[in-house]
Design a protein around this motif. Structure first.
Motif, PDB file in Angstrom:
ATOM      1  N   GLY A  66       0.781  -1.243   0.000  1.00  0.00           N
ATOM      2  CA  GLY A  66       0.000   0.000   0.000  1.00  0.00           C
ATOM      3  C   GLY A  66       0.801   1.275   0.000  1.00  0.00           C
ATOM      4  O   GLY A  66       0.236   2.362   0.205  1.00  0.00           O
ATOM      5  N   GLY A  67       2.131   1.199  -0.170  1.00  0.00           N
ATOM      6  CA  GLY A  67       2.942   2.391  -0.265  1.00  0.00           C
ATOM      7  C   GLY A  67       3.160   3.083   1.069  1.00  0.00           C
ATOM      8  O   GLY A  67       2.983   2.499   2.153  1.00  0.00           O
ATOM      9  N   ALA A  68       3.541   4.355   0.994  1.00  0.00           N
ATOM     10  CA  ALA A  68       3.922   5.115   2.180  1.00  0.00           C
ATOM     11  C   ALA A  68       2.775   5.261   3.165  1.00  0.00           C
ATOM     12  O   ALA A  68       2.974   5.254   4.383  1.00  0.00           O
ATOM     13  CB  ALA A  68       4.443   6.491   1.773  1.00  0.00           C
ATOM     14  N   THR A  69       1.560   5.397   2.662  1.00  0.00           N
ATOM     15  CA  THR A  69       0.405   5.547   3.548  1.00  0.00           C
ATOM     16  C   THR A  69       0.219   4.303   4.419  1.00  0.00           C
ATOM     17  O   THR A  69      -0.026   4.405   5.632  1.00  0.00           O
ATOM     18  CB  THR A  69      -0.870   5.795   2.731  1.00  0.00           C
ATOM     19  N   ALA A  70       0.372   3.117   3.809  1.00  0.00           N
ATOM     20  CA  ALA A  70       0.218   1.877   4.563  1.00  0.00           C
ATOM     21  C   ALA A  70       1.320   1.729   5.597  1.00  0.00           C
ATOM     22  O   ALA A  70       1.077   1.298   6.735  1.00  0.00           O
ATOM     23  CB  ALA A  70       0.220   0.685   3.601  1.00  0.00           C
ATOM     24  N   TYR A  71       2.540   2.094   5.234  1.00  0.00           N
ATOM     25  CA  TYR A  71       3.643   2.027   6.193  1.00  0.00           C
ATOM     26  C   TYR A  71       3.368   2.966   7.368  1.00  0.00           C
ATOM     27  O   TYR A  71       3.607   2.615   8.538  1.00  0.00           O
ATOM     28  CB  TYR A  71       4.964   2.408   5.518  1.00  0.00           C
ATOM     29  N   ALA A  72       2.876   4.175   7.075  1.00  0.00           N
ATOM     30  CA  ALA A  72       2.598   5.146   8.135  1.00  0.00           C
ATOM     31  C   ALA A  72       1.569   4.605   9.118  1.00  0.00           C
ATOM     32  O   ALA A  72       1.669   4.846  10.333  1.00  0.00           O
ATOM     33  CB  ALA A  72       2.106   6.454   7.517  1.00  0.00           C
ATOM     34  N   LYS A  73       0.599   3.855   8.645  1.00  0.00           N
ATOM     35  CA  LYS A  73      -0.413   3.298   9.549  1.00  0.00           C
ATOM     36  C   LYS A  73       0.201   2.253  10.476  1.00  0.00           C
ATOM     37  O   LYS A  73      -0.207   2.137  11.647  1.00  0.00           O
ATOM     38  CB  LYS A  73      -1.557   2.708   8.726  1.00  0.00           C
ATOM     39  N   VAL A  74       1.174   1.494   9.964  1.00  0.00           N
ATOM     40  CA  VAL A  74       1.873   0.538  10.831  1.00  0.00           C
ATOM     41  C   VAL A  74       2.639   1.278  11.924  1.00  0.00           C
ATOM     42  O   VAL A  74       2.615   0.878  13.099  1.00  0.00           O
ATOM     43  CB  VAL A  74       2.830  -0.341   9.994  1.00  0.00           C
ATOM     44  N   ARG A  75       3.298   2.365  11.563  1.00  0.00           N
ATOM     45  CA  ARG A  75       4.037   3.147  12.560  1.00  0.00           C
ATOM     46  C   ARG A  75       3.089   3.747  13.591  1.00  0.00           C
ATOM     47  O   ARG A  75       3.399   3.788  14.794  1.00  0.00           O
ATOM     48  CB  ARG A  75       4.847   4.259  11.866  1.00  0.00           C
ATOM     49  N   LEU A  76       1.927   4.201  13.148  1.00  0.00           N
ATOM     50  CA  LEU A  76       0.947   4.769  14.074  1.00  0.00           C
ATOM     51  C   LEU A  76       0.467   3.728  15.075  1.00  0.00           C
ATOM     52  O   LEU A  76       0.373   3.993  16.282  1.00  0.00           O
ATOM     53  CB  LEU A  76      -0.253   5.314  13.297  1.00  0.00           C
ATOM     54  N   ALA A  77       0.172   2.539  14.575  1.00  0.00           N
ATOM     55  CA  ALA A  77      -0.292   1.477  15.468  1.00  0.00           C
ATOM     56  C   ALA A  77       0.769   1.148  16.501  1.00  0.00           C
ATOM     57  O   ALA A  77       0.465   0.918  17.686  1.00  0.00           O
ATOM     58  CB  ALA A  77      -0.653   0.233  14.644  1.00  0.00           C
ATOM     59  N   ALA A  78       2.033   1.132  16.089  1.00  0.00           N
ATOM     60  CA  ALA A  78       3.126   0.850  17.028  1.00  0.00           C
ATOM     61  C   ALA A  78       3.267   1.953  18.065  1.00  0.00           C
ATOM     62  O   ALA A  78       3.532   1.692  19.244  1.00  0.00           O
ATOM     63  CB  ALA A  78       4.427   0.674  16.259  1.00  0.00           C
TER      64      ALA A  78
END
Length: 660
Positions: A564-576
């Motif tokens: 999902g690109g940068a947006t998907a990665y950012a959501k993983v970081r947010l969850a962490a």
């Protein structure tokens, strides 16, 4: 008579009330006679209201001067410029509306001859010409003999016989305004009017007892020598972290613009110690003099003062003129406790900071007039406050810094801490800039003060000025990693991606196994839209830290990015961040707002930023220039937050993108 001149002294300045000479740290400042006369009136006595009518009567008693109002305004302006004062947040000259002016600083009068007029700036004569063009023995002969000091002359090649001490890297974790974020000057040719630039290498040691005190003593000696008129000490941190081979040392000396190098050897046997220096001309490594000091480890403060005096006179300073340069403490136990405090302060862990506070408090208890001990305590409180661990930390840091300045107005560290607390605690950028500029003036060779000022100017949107200060820091300490950490921060805020990448890359080059350096480079990649490179560097950071949770986080992030690109990665970081998984350092509030933007959740980002402003979070002051918030620059809610914090209007998005 000149010998009976009355001198007003305030902060680092003095004004001879007879000759009207204004001096700063013993060196004459340019100030027109008319303006100096106005300053003399304001100082006679200090603190009294001086009306504009009195100034007219004092300066033009028999003249029908038709435009004295303009002349007074011009004189006050020139005085403020000479003293680095600001009418909006005055330190010396206060304007009393519709009445006149008042000198509001602390000042005292000397009835004796001006000490500053007898303190001679160090001469360049020992450095001119070819090797031994000025015999070292003749220079040394000017010195007043100091007990326990031997001076000799030789012609040994300095670089070839100096064995460098292998020292573990002690990196100063940046504090103050930029710790909550992911965090060249070309020197003019040296002339006789320029200060001598000196560097002191890590001492050669053999015994554990010598190694235990060597670095703290070297840093304190560097501070002490930096107070000498006409002498500037550079590269104190760079010599600790740079490669030890001769070519690297010569390159560092050239890059830092050094004129003189001190090569030291420290020996400790029981309570006895021997400190030997070879004084070397940097441009050709030629020998100037040998200085040896025999002392006692319980009397290191005395050793420091003797080194200061001997180096000063060896380099051409006038004998007998250093007695009024700021001294610290005559109490050996207090000095030892202070050095211990500096040692613990470097580690920056909670435990080491508590130990540092204990040692600084002990030093102050032993000598209540020890300004550096109070400044050290203020530094500890500032770090804890910045981490959010002590609710009143900024208040305590400010109180202790002011206590240090009440004893010694020339404490650069205390002024710098006041600058940091003014911005973080009160969002008072005017006072912060004034105090940090004064710290830089007091100790222009200390890179950290240039870094702090650069950071402040950066968050104010003054990109060009902040980059100039970073260039000065790089010149002062070209191999010190935190310089490039701050440089990458400033470049990112200015939207200069190539410069940001170069600075972050330099930081990794200097400390390839430092996780914070890897984190800095990863953010530089991310801000430059090189997302895959950023994720790979964060993975390397986790490996360096041996952090299993962070490795798992990055593995999940990499998988999300591939789909999902940068947006998907950012959501993983947010969850962490929400679960605190894979994140092991302090405040992450600003980072939550950043990742919400990257996750295309600007509303949530604005809610977090609004709460930060409401809670007076020190990290809120970085909002205007944070590259993560570029997409918010046209949002009225974001602009309202900037106004509430007192930050400048942001650079238009188009201009930011063009500058990249």
């Amino acid at each position: 008579m000149e010998g009976m001149s009355q001198v007003a002294r305030f902060s680092i300045y003095s004004l001879d009330l007879v000759t009207l000479e204004l001096r700063r740290k013993g060196q004459r400042c340019a100030l027109q006679e008319q303006s100096a006369r106005v300053l003399a009136v304001l100082l006679s006595p200090p603190g009294d209201l001086v009306t504009r009518e009195r100034l007219r009567e004092e300066l033009w008693p028999d003249t029908a001067y038709f435009d004295y109002e303009h002349a007074i305004n011009k004189a006050i302006s020139q005085i403020r410029k000479a003293l680095g004062d600001d009418s909006r947040s005055c330190r010396f000259i206060e304007t009393v509306p519709r009445q006149g002016y008042r000198f509001c600083g602390d000042a005292h009068m000397d009835a004796a001859a001006s000490v500053e007029r007898t303190v001679e700036p160090i001469s360049m004569k020992v450095l001119s010409g070819t090797e031994h063009s000025v015999p070292a023995r003749l220079v040394v002969a000017e010195a007043v003999p100091v007990e326990g000091t031997e001076v000799s002359v030789g012609a040994t090649s300095a670089w070839k016989r100096y064995a460098f001490l292998s020292v573990a890297i002690c990196v100063l974790v940046l504090i103050g305004l930029f710790a909550a974020r992911h965090i060249w000057r070309s020197r003019a040719a040296v002339s006789p009017e320029s200060p001598l630039i000196l560097g002191m290498l890590p001492f050669e040691t053999e015994s554990d007892a010598a190694k235990a005190i060597a670095e703290n003593l070297r840093f304190d000696l560097s501070d002490s020598l930096g107070q000498v008129p006409g002498l500037q000490v550079r590269a104190a941190h760079s010599f600790t972290t740079a490669p030890r081979d001769n070519a690297s040392m010569r390159s560092l000396a050239s890059t830092a613009g050094l004129d003189v190098i001190l090569l030291g050897r420290l020996e400790v046997n029981g309570t006895n110690c021997l400190l030997h220096f070879e004084v070397v001309r940097a441009k050709d490594n030629s020998h100037i003099a040998d200085l040896s000091f025999v002392g006692n480890v319980n009397q290191l403060h005395s050793l420091r003062d003797r080194v200061q005096y001997a180096v000063y006179t060896t380099l051409g300073g006038k004998p007998g003129t250093l007695q009024h340069i700021q001294q610290r403490t005559a109490n050996p136990e207090a000095y030892e406790a202070y050095l211990d405090g500096r040692h613990y302060l470097q580690a920056r862990t909670d435990d080491s900071l508590n130990h540092a506070m204990d040692r600084f408090q002990h030093a102050a208890a032993l000598d209540p007039k020890f300004a550096s001990a109070y400044a050290g305590m203020a530094n500890v409180y500032l770090i804890f406050a910045d981490r959010g661990e002590i609710p009143n930390g900024f208040d305590m840091a400010q109180r202790l810094a002011n206590k240090a300045l009440s004893i010694d107005q020339s404490s650069a560290q205390a002024h710098a801490i006041l600058g940091c607390t003014a911005q973080s605690r009160g969002w008072d950028s005017v006072t912060a800039e004034r105090e940090l500029r004064l710290a830089v003036d007091l100790d222009s060779g200390e890179a950290v003060y240039h870094i702090w000022l650069a950071t402040l100017l950066s968050i104010q949107g003054k990109a060009d000025e902040s980059l100039q200060q970073i260039a000065l820091a790089e010149s002062d300490d070209p191999f010190w990693p935190p310089v490039y950490q701050a440089a990458a921060f400033v470049a990112a805020n200015a939207g200069k991606n190539q410069l940001m990448l170069a600075d972050a890359g330099k930081m990794v080059e200097l400390t390839p196994r430092w996780p914070i350096a890897a984190d800095q480079l990863a953010w530089a990649f991310w801000y430059s839209h090189r997302y895959s490179d950023a994720i790979a560097e964060w993975q390397r950071m986790a490996q360096l830290s041996n952090d299993a949770d962070r490795l798992a986080l990055e593995a999940a992030g990499e998988q999300a990015f591939s789909k999902g690109g940068a947006t998907a990665y950012a959501k993983v970081r947010l969850a962490a961040l929400n679960t605190k998984s894979g994140h092991n350092y302090h405040d992450k509030t600003i980072e939550q707002a950043e990742w919400n933007v990257y996750a295309e959740q600007p509303g949530r980002a604005l809610e977090i930023l609004s709460a930060m402003v409401q809670e007076h979070d020190p990290a809120a002051i970085t909002m205007a220039v944070d590259p993560a918030f570029v997409s918010l620059h046209t949002d009225g809610r974001f602009l309202d937050l900037l106004q509430r914090v007192g930050l400048p209007n942001v650079v238009p998005i188009e201009s930011k993108r063009t500058s990249r």
